[in-house]
Design a protein around this motif. Structure first.
Motif, PDB file in Angstrom:
ATOM      1  N   ILE A 174       1.535 -19.572  51.223  1.00 46.12           N
ATOM      2  CA  ILE A 174       0.245 -20.020  51.765  1.00 46.12           C
ATOM      3  C   ILE A 174      -0.391 -18.788  52.397  1.00 46.12           C
ATOM      4  CG2 ILE A 174      -0.898 -21.500  53.470  1.00 46.12           C
ATOM      5  CD1 ILE A 174       1.657 -23.340  53.265  1.00 46.12           C
ATOM      6  N   ASP A 175      -1.519 -18.346  51.834  1.00 49.30           N
ATOM      7  CA  ASP A 175      -2.246 -17.202  52.389  1.00 49.30           C
ATOM      8  C   ASP A 175      -3.615 -17.677  52.849  1.00 49.30           C
ATOM      9  OD1 ASP A 175      -0.722 -14.555  52.009  1.00 49.30           O
ATOM     10  OD2 ASP A 175      -0.359 -15.646  50.141  1.00 49.30           O
ATOM     11  N   ILE A 176      -3.808 -17.662  54.151  1.00 52.86           N
ATOM     12  CA  ILE A 176      -5.086 -18.118  54.724  1.00 52.86           C
ATOM     13  C   ILE A 176      -5.977 -16.891  54.886  1.00 52.86           C
ATOM     14  CG2 ILE A 176      -6.161 -19.210  56.728  1.00 52.86           C
ATOM     15  CD1 ILE A 176      -3.185 -20.418  57.149  1.00 52.86           C
ATOM     16  N   VAL A 177      -7.174 -16.956  54.310  1.00 54.22           N
ATOM     17  CA  VAL A 177      -8.084 -15.802  54.349  1.00 54.22           C
ATOM     18  C   VAL A 177      -9.366 -16.218  55.070  1.00 54.22           C
ATOM     19  CG1 VAL A 177      -9.382 -14.133  52.966  1.00 54.22           C
ATOM     20  CG2 VAL A 177      -7.119 -14.893  52.197  1.00 54.22           C
ATOM     21  N   ASP A 178      -9.737 -15.451  56.079  1.00 54.35           N
ATOM     22  CA  ASP A 178     -10.921 -15.763  56.888  1.00 54.35           C
ATOM     23  C   ASP A 178     -11.895 -14.596  56.795  1.00 54.35           C
ATOM     24  OD1 ASP A 178     -12.775 -15.847  58.991  1.00 54.35           O
ATOM     25  OD2 ASP A 178     -11.402 -16.902  60.335  1.00 54.35           O
ATOM     26  N   ILE A 179     -13.030 -14.833  56.107  1.00 57.91           N
ATOM     27  CA  ILE A 179     -14.035 -13.776  55.953  1.00 57.91           C
ATOM     28  C   ILE A 179     -15.345 -14.223  56.576  1.00 57.91           C
ATOM     29  CG2 ILE A 179     -15.412 -12.417  54.308  1.00 57.91           C
ATOM     30  CD1 ILE A 179     -12.423 -11.711  54.200  1.00 57.91           C
ATOM     31  N   ASN A 180     -15.818 -13.447  57.522  1.00 55.92           N
ATOM     32  CA  ASN A 180     -17.169 -13.649  58.040  1.00 55.92           C
ATOM     33  C   ASN A 180     -18.046 -12.571  57.419  1.00 55.92           C
ATOM     34  OD1 ASN A 180     -19.510 -14.082  59.425  1.00 55.92           O
ATOM     35  ND2 ASN A 180     -18.789 -13.138  61.326  1.00 55.92           N
ATOM     36  N   ALA A 181     -18.848 -12.974  56.432  1.00 60.18           N
ATOM     37  CA  ALA A 181     -19.723 -12.004  55.762  1.00 60.18           C
ATOM     38  C   ALA A 181     -21.109 -12.017  56.386  1.00 60.18           C
ATOM     39  CB  ALA A 181     -19.793 -12.316  54.272  1.00 60.18           C
ATOM     40  N   GLY A 182     -21.196 -12.526  57.613  1.00 61.50           N
ATOM     41  CA  GLY A 182     -22.492 -12.582  58.293  1.00 61.50           C
ATOM     42  C   GLY A 182     -22.786 -11.296  59.031  1.00 61.50           C
ATOM     43  N   LEU A 227     -14.222 -13.467  46.526  1.00 67.10           N
ATOM     44  CA  LEU A 227     -14.273 -14.851  47.001  1.00 67.10           C
ATOM     45  C   LEU A 227     -15.578 -15.522  46.598  1.00 67.10           C
ATOM     46  CD1 LEU A 227     -12.869 -14.139  50.560  1.00 67.10           C
ATOM     47  CD2 LEU A 227     -11.670 -15.298  48.705  1.00 67.10           C
ATOM     48  N   PRO A 228     -15.557 -16.853  46.485  1.00 67.49           N
ATOM     49  CA  PRO A 228     -16.801 -17.564  46.181  1.00 67.49           C
ATOM     50  C   PRO A 228     -17.869 -17.263  47.235  1.00 67.49           C
ATOM     51  CG  PRO A 228     -14.905 -19.047  46.138  1.00 67.49           C
ATOM     52  CD  PRO A 228     -14.408 -17.754  46.668  1.00 67.49           C
ATOM     53  N   VAL A 229     -19.082 -17.181  46.829  1.00 63.93           N
ATOM     54  CA  VAL A 229     -20.277 -17.032  47.672  1.00 63.93           C
ATOM     55  C   VAL A 229     -20.364 -15.676  48.386  1.00 63.93           C
ATOM     56  CG1 VAL A 229     -21.665 -18.019  49.568  1.00 63.93           C
ATOM     57  CG2 VAL A 229     -20.443 -19.525  47.993  1.00 63.93           C
ATOM     58  N   VAL A 230     -19.292 -15.248  49.074  1.00 64.14           N
ATOM     59  CA  VAL A 230     -19.380 -14.010  49.876  1.00 64.14           C
ATOM     60  C   VAL A 230     -18.979 -12.761  49.084  1.00 64.14           C
ATOM     61  CG1 VAL A 230     -19.068 -15.208  52.069  1.00 64.14           C
ATOM     62  CG2 VAL A 230     -17.062 -14.277  50.893  1.00 64.14           C
ATOM     63  N   GLY A 231     -18.338 -12.923  47.931  1.00 67.62           N
ATOM     64  CA  GLY A 231     -17.993 -11.778  47.085  1.00 67.62           C
ATOM     65  C   GLY A 231     -16.713 -11.076  47.506  1.00 67.62           C
ATOM     66  N   ARG A 232     -16.653  -9.763  47.152  1.00 63.17           N
ATOM     67  CA  ARG A 232     -15.417  -8.996  47.337  1.00 63.17           C
ATOM     68  C   ARG A 232     -15.276  -8.538  48.793  1.00 63.17           C
ATOM     69  NH1 ARG A 232     -11.445  -6.973  44.473  1.00 63.17           N
ATOM     70  NH2 ARG A 232     -12.167  -7.942  42.574  1.00 63.17           N
ATOM     71  N   HIS A 233     -14.121  -8.832  49.397  1.00 59.65           N
ATOM     72  CA  HIS A 233     -13.893  -8.445  50.796  1.00 59.65           C
ATOM     73  C   HIS A 233     -12.438  -8.059  51.031  1.00 59.65           C
ATOM     74  CE1 HIS A 233     -17.650  -9.316  52.892  1.00 59.65           C
ATOM     75  NE2 HIS A 233     -17.859 -10.156  51.911  1.00 59.65           N
ATOM     76  N   LYS A 234     -12.281  -7.081  51.936  1.00 55.80           N
ATOM     77  CA  LYS A 234     -10.934  -6.705  52.385  1.00 55.80           C
ATOM     78  C   LYS A 234     -10.562  -7.595  53.577  1.00 55.80           C
ATOM     79  CE  LYS A 234     -12.111  -2.307  52.970  1.00 55.80           C
ATOM     80  NZ  LYS A 234     -12.112  -0.881  53.259  1.00 55.80           N
ATOM     81  N   SER A 235      -9.272  -7.914  53.671  1.00 48.79           N
ATOM     82  CA  SER A 235      -8.806  -8.597  54.882  1.00 48.79           C
ATOM     83  C   SER A 235      -7.430  -8.044  55.241  1.00 48.79           C
ATOM     84  CB  SER A 235      -8.774 -10.113  54.683  1.00 48.79           C
ATOM     85  OG  SER A 235      -7.887 -10.453  53.656  1.00 48.79           O
ATOM     86  N   ALA A 253       8.435 -21.435  52.168  1.00 45.07           N
ATOM     87  CA  ALA A 253       7.252 -20.715  51.654  1.00 45.07           C
ATOM     88  C   ALA A 253       6.941 -19.518  52.550  1.00 45.07           C
ATOM     89  CB  ALA A 253       6.055 -21.661  51.636  1.00 45.07           C
ATOM     90  N   ASP A 254       6.291 -18.503  51.973  1.00 47.46           N
ATOM     91  CA  ASP A 254       5.734 -17.426  52.804  1.00 47.46           C
ATOM     92  C   ASP A 254       4.427 -17.937  53.394  1.00 47.46           C
ATOM     93  OD1 ASP A 254       7.797 -15.778  52.056  1.00 47.46           O
ATOM     94  OD2 ASP A 254       6.651 -14.754  50.480  1.00 47.46           O
ATOM     95  N   VAL A 255       4.209 -17.680  54.685  1.00 47.70           N
ATOM     96  CA  VAL A 255       2.963 -18.122  55.328  1.00 47.70           C
ATOM     97  C   VAL A 255       2.332 -16.918  56.019  1.00 47.70           C
ATOM     98  CG1 VAL A 255       1.886 -19.770  56.897  1.00 47.70           C
ATOM     99  CG2 VAL A 255       4.021 -20.394  55.762  1.00 47.70           C
ATOM    100  N   ARG A 256       1.104 -16.588  55.599  1.00 49.67           N
ATOM    101  CA  ARG A 256       0.428 -15.396  56.142  1.00 49.67           C
ATOM    102  C   ARG A 256      -1.017 -15.735  56.470  1.00 49.67           C
ATOM    103  NH1 ARG A 256       3.757 -12.938  51.558  1.00 49.67           N
ATOM    104  NH2 ARG A 256       2.409 -14.322  50.349  1.00 49.67           N
ATOM    105  N   PHE A 257      -1.566 -14.980  57.431  1.00 50.26           N
ATOM    106  CA  PHE A 257      -2.978 -15.135  57.801  1.00 50.26           C
ATOM    107  C   PHE A 257      -3.666 -13.785  57.650  1.00 50.26           C
ATOM    108  CE2 PHE A 257      -6.537 -14.950  60.676  1.00 50.26           C
ATOM    109  CZ  PHE A 257      -7.173 -16.154  60.456  1.00 50.26           C
ATOM    110  N   TRP A 258      -4.831 -13.789  57.021  1.00 48.73           N
ATOM    111  CA  TRP A 258      -5.573 -12.556  56.739  1.00 48.73           C
ATOM    112  C   TRP A 258      -6.980 -12.682  57.309  1.00 48.73           C
ATOM    113  CZ3 TRP A 258      -2.729  -8.982  53.856  1.00 48.73           C
ATOM    114  CH2 TRP A 258      -1.579  -9.479  53.229  1.00 48.73           C
ATOM    115  N   MET A 259      -7.364 -11.709  58.118  1.00 48.55           N
ATOM    116  CA  MET A 259      -8.705 -11.745  58.730  1.00 48.55           C
ATOM    117  C   MET A 259      -9.517 -10.569  58.203  1.00 48.55           C
ATOM    118  SD  MET A 259     -10.558 -13.253  61.140  1.00 48.55           S
ATOM    119  CE  MET A 259      -9.887 -13.849  62.671  1.00 48.55           C
TER     120      MET A 259
END
Ligand code: NDP
Length: 412
Positions: A174-182, A227-235, A253-259
């Motif tokens: 489970i890889d949680i990815v949080d992108i603020n493209a604002g 990513l959908p809508v916001v495009g290519r991003h590093k986290s 499972a492996d569980v990771r969070f990416w900001m």
């Protein structure tokens, strides 16, 4: 059926919670908001009234409260008759608010893990240090306590549970990815309380990999996604609350969070940290003044709620979940995108506060209707995710799913 809601805190997230509670007061009943600075509560009520947000005529009371004082919180719960407390104050008040709920029987919802102001990044699993120690007390009192019911933690926990239940036989990661493209247009700002924001990134980065806790430094491990809508991003691999509960539910499972962070954010953060300006430990100036550097930095940075009027762009937050279905590998991306300007037009807040503030109101509505009124302590992934995600679809945070069959709205 539980009704009457007490909102604790009057910051950026509370503003959204107040508007969303008002929009759904036919289900939630009378509303109250309490915080340290009552003028901030009054400003929130003014904005609720200005937007005509109350769905039906009803009360919205305002109170001064020191939420570090268990007796004061319990007394206010008694005085207001609140049966549901939505705690969106600072995470330093979580345990006192929970204790007051246990004493009074009110249901408790928070959106972040408890923090001790004098400690940063305690030993994993973080929930084991404070919240889970109160599990038995909640159960004995029959108190519903829903932990971390914001977006992340919160909705992303429900995304993970949904993906595992609906899309696979076994889960592998489970890889949680949080992108603020604002963009907020300021030289530098955090999107919520700088003190809390920086505390997240100054400690060890804990992830759950290969059946054990692994340790990294912040900004040491990077990934890049289109990513959908916001495009290519590093986290960057980051420490976050939800890793600590999801790892307990899915230990295999492996569980990771990416900001996601911009290079500019990382530069400023690195300078502040290397200078010692992000320390939570006090220093004494030549004049004999004792100052906590982190609090000083907070005092000079923009108030996150002041960013809202100029904020443009979108957020994309979601879970890449991999596993096996019918003997074949499967991957899904369950996600939401939100728009800063749209959030401001609706509730007067930026998108980060919006994504954090709508979910606890959905949780409150599910407690009010009995669906999530479980009478014990639960992390979000312990509860059926379908009614939660279905309700969020209706009240402002629609879920989408992307997999081998394409990218589509998640209809529940
Ligand atoms: P703010 O700093 O904007 O607001 C916090 C509020 O809590 C302020 O109004 C503050 O009062 C009040 N407060 C602090 N201490 C006390 C006290 N002792 N008694 C009464 N009130 C107190 O924070 P945010 O609105 O940005 O965040 C609120 C919560 O939401 C935090 O726990 C944060 O970690 C969490 N969060 C969760 C997210 C998620 O997705 N899960 C995302 C973003 C935030 P005063 O104004 O007087 O200082």
């Amino acid at each position: 059926m539980k009704r009457t809601v007490l909102i604790i805190g009057a910051g950026g997230v509370a503003q959204v919670v107040a508007h969303k509670c008002a929009q759904n007061n036919d289900i939630l009943g009378d509303l109250h908001i309490a915080s340290r600075t009552v003028a901030k509560c009054e400003a929130i009520i003014d904005s609720v009234r200005a937007k005509g947000a109350m769905k039906i005529a009803g009360d919205f009371g305002v109170h001064t409260l020191d939420a570090m004082d268990v007796a004061a919180v319990a007394a206010l719960i008694g005085q207001t008759g609140a049966q549901i407390v939505i705690n969106v104050g600072s995470p330093f008040v979580n345990m006192t608010v929970l204790e007051a709920c246990i004493q009074t029987g009110a249901a408790c919802i928070d959106t972040a893990i408890h923090e001790d102001p004098t400690k940063v990044c305690e030993t994993p699993p973080w929930y084991g240090n404070y919240e889970w120690k109160r599990r038995e007390a909640c159960k004995a009192a029959g108190v519903t306590a829903i932990l971390g019911a914001g977006f992340d933690p919160g909705v992303v926990n429900a995304f993970a549970r949904y993906a595992v239940d609906a899309c696979m036989d076994t889960v592998e990661s489970i890889d949680i990815v949080d992108i603020n493209a604002g963009s907020h247009g300021r030289y530098f700002s955090t999107n919520f309380d700088p003190e809390i924001n920086f505390r997240e990134f100054t400690g060890t980065v804990y992830a759950w990999q290969g059946g054990e806790w692994t340790e990294n430094r912040m900004f040491e491990v990077m990934r890049e996604d289109d990513l959908p809508v916001v495009g290519r991003h590093k986290s960057y691999l980051s420490g976050h609350d939800e890793v600590h509960s999801l790892a307990a539910r899915y230990p295999h499972a492996d569980v990771r969070f990416w900001m996601g962070f911009s290079d500019h954010y990382i530069n400023v953060f690195t300078v502040l940290q290397n200078l010692g300006l992000l320390s939570e430990q006090p220093v004494v100036t030549a004049e004999g003044l004792e100052v906590v550097p982190l609090k000083l930095v907070k005092a000079v940075l923009p108030d996150p709620s002041s960013l809202a009027p100029d904020y443009t762009g979108k957020t994309c937050i979601g879970d890449f979940v991999r596993g096996v279905k019918d003997g074949k590998p499967v991957e899904v991306f369950v996600y939401n995108t939100s728009d800063h300007a749209q959030a401001f037009a609706e509730v007067g807040s930026q998108g980060i506060s919006y994504t954090a503030g709508v979910p606890p109101v959905a949780a409150a509505m599910l407690i009010a209707s009995g669906v999530w009124d479980v009478g014990h302590m639960a992390n979000v992934e312990d509860l059926d995710p379908k009614p939660f995600l279905a309700l969020l679809n209706r009240i402002g945070l629609p879920t989408r799913i992307k997999d081998a069959d394409g990218d589509r709205a998640l209809v529940l």
